[in-house]
Design a protein around this motif. Structure first.
Motif, PDB file in Angstrom:
ATOM      1  N   ALA A   1       0.826  -1.205   0.000  1.00  0.00           N
ATOM      2  CA  ALA A   1       0.000   0.000   0.000  1.00  0.00           C
ATOM      3  C   ALA A   1       0.858   1.252   0.000  1.00  0.00           C
ATOM      4  O   ALA A   1       0.555   2.239  -0.696  1.00  0.00           O
ATOM      5  N   GLN A   2       1.942   1.237   0.779  1.00  0.00           N
ATOM      6  CA  GLN A   2       2.833   2.398   0.832  1.00  0.00           C
ATOM      7  C   GLN A   2       3.501   2.649  -0.516  1.00  0.00           C
ATOM      8  O   GLN A   2       3.620   3.794  -0.965  1.00  0.00           O
TER       9      GLN A   2
ATOM     10  N   ALA B   1       1.622   6.642  -6.858  1.00  0.00           N
ATOM     11  CA  ALA B   1       0.500   7.508  -7.224  1.00  0.00           C
ATOM     12  C   ALA B   1       0.909   8.981  -7.153  1.00  0.00           C
ATOM     13  O   ALA B   1       0.521   9.789  -8.012  1.00  0.00           O
ATOM     14  N   ILE B   2       1.663   9.348  -6.134  1.00  0.00           N
ATOM     15  CA  ILE B   2       2.147  10.726  -6.025  1.00  0.00           C
ATOM     16  C   ILE B   2       3.059  11.056  -7.204  1.00  0.00           C
ATOM     17  O   ILE B   2       2.955  12.134  -7.815  1.00  0.00           O
ATOM     18  N   GLU B   3       3.957  10.135  -7.529  1.00  0.00           N
ATOM     19  CA  GLU B   3       4.856  10.363  -8.657  1.00  0.00           C
ATOM     20  C   GLU B   3       4.073  10.491  -9.965  1.00  0.00           C
ATOM     21  O   GLU B   3       4.377  11.366 -10.806  1.00  0.00           O
ATOM     22  N   ASP B   4       3.050   9.660 -10.142  1.00  0.00           N
ATOM     23  CA  ASP B   4       2.223   9.738 -11.352  1.00  0.00           C
ATOM     24  C   ASP B   4       1.518  11.091 -11.447  1.00  0.00           C
ATOM     25  O   ASP B   4       1.435  11.694 -12.531  1.00  0.00           O
ATOM     26  N   ALA B   5       1.006  11.574 -10.311  1.00  0.00           N
ATOM     27  CA  ALA B   5       0.303  12.856 -10.307  1.00  0.00           C
ATOM     28  C   ALA B   5       1.263  13.999 -10.628  1.00  0.00           C
ATOM     29  O   ALA B   5       0.925  14.927 -11.395  1.00  0.00           O
ATOM     30  N   GLU B   6       2.459  13.960 -10.066  1.00  0.00           N
ATOM     31  CA  GLU B   6       3.445  15.015 -10.340  1.00  0.00           C
ATOM     32  C   GLU B   6       3.852  15.018 -11.812  1.00  0.00           C
ATOM     33  O   GLU B   6       4.027  16.083 -12.411  1.00  0.00           O
TER      34      GLU B   6
END
Length: 312
Positions: A289-290, A296-301
């Motif tokens: 999960a971590q 997910a954060i990297e994808d959003a950035e």
């Protein structure tokens, strides 16, 4: 087999499969590399595993592998021999010459039990030579239990196994002198104490014979305190430093499994020397999960950067 994925998980035990399944259920591409050397392979059954009580460890892993594959995890039977960073990704080399690339790396490589240097211990390890009262203690309840003292942990083991049997013998072996409080506890619990160094352990249909200089003692099970050593090769190859603990060496992590090496997580016995099957599995799911959240954060950035580039 995909050679470039979101996550490579090294180790296909409960921790590695737990991480891989959690990631795959979030639609991440995952490859698990498993050398097929589970620590608990000698044990007849795993215990304190909810819903799987007493089931052979390899059967539990086989079921976990099927579940992981059902979500698209790719399982590779092989040994990871090296790891490095290259062009913003991880490269993991396998013994057969294959190289896998990934955005993140999970180390679930388990540990190695380093037993005391006494002939006969290894041959009976996981059957009549034990260390964990919660893994195997119930199975020797009421029997003759010996404790081989090689460290301060021996007294702790005596107390825990004395709960399970009234016939407990402490073999002093190479342990340091016991303090007055320890002697008082042993006397109050009616624990026999045998002096002298143990030379050999011999098995028979009737149990184990503990051989000392000039004497022999029979027990049904012998408890030892191994030194636990997490496999360091991949972590140190990536620049990480192992953490030496009183009972062994492990990969140090933050809560959640993140290591000091950016992009690398560890789970199960690789980072928790005392983790049993159920704990390792749960830690693996948490690490999965971590890692997914980090991706997910990297994808959003990246999406933000691409949107800004189009706007310009």
């Amino acid at each position: 087999m995909p050679r470039d994925v979101d996550v490579v998980v090294v180790g296909g035990g409960p921790a590695g499969l737990g991480a891989a399944t959690a990631l795959a259920r979030s639609l991440r591409s995952v490859v698990v590399v498993d050398a097929g050397e589970p620590r608990n392979a000698p044990a007849a059954g795993a215990h304190n595993v909810l819903g799987q009580e007493g089931r052979p460890p390899r059967e539990i892993v086989a079921a976990g592998r099927r579940e992981a594959e059902g979500y698209g995890v790719v399982l590779v039977d092989g040994t990871a021999v090296d790891a490095r960073r290259a062009d913003g990704r991880f490269e993991v080399d396998l013994a057969d010459g294959t190289t896998l690339r990934s955005r993140r790396l999970v180390l679930a490589t388990g540990l190695v039990d380093e037993l005391p240097d006494v002939p006969g211990l290894r041959e009976h390890w996981g059957h009549r030579v034990l260390h964990c009262p919660y893994c195997h203690g119930y199975e020797v309840r009421g029997l003759r239990v010996g404790v081989l003292a090689t460290s301060p942990a021996a007294l702790h083991q005596v107390l825990l196994f004395r709960q399970l049997s009234q016939d407990v013998t402490l073999f002093r072996h190479t342990a340091d002198d016991l303090d007055d409080a320890a002697w008082e506890q042993l006397a109050a619990l009616d624990v026999q104490v045998v002096e002298g160094e143990v030379r050999e352990v011999v098995g028979s249909d009737d149990g184990l014979t503990v051989v000392l200089d000039g004497t022999r003692r029979s027990v049904d099970a012998l408890v030892v305190a191994p030194r636990f050593r997490s496999r360091p090769e991949l972590y140190t190859a990536l620049g990480g430093t192992m953490s030496e603990q009183p009972f062994g060496a492990l990969i140090p992590t933050e809560p959640g499994g993140r290591t000091a090496v950016d992009g690398v997580w560890a789970a199960g016995n690789a980072s928790n020397l005392m983790a049993m099957v159920s704990v390792s599995s749960g830690e693996g799911v948490g690490v999965g999960a971590q890692v997914n959240a980090d991706l997910a954060i990297e994808d959003a950035e990246r999406a933000v950067r691409e949107r800004r580039a189009v706007s310009r």
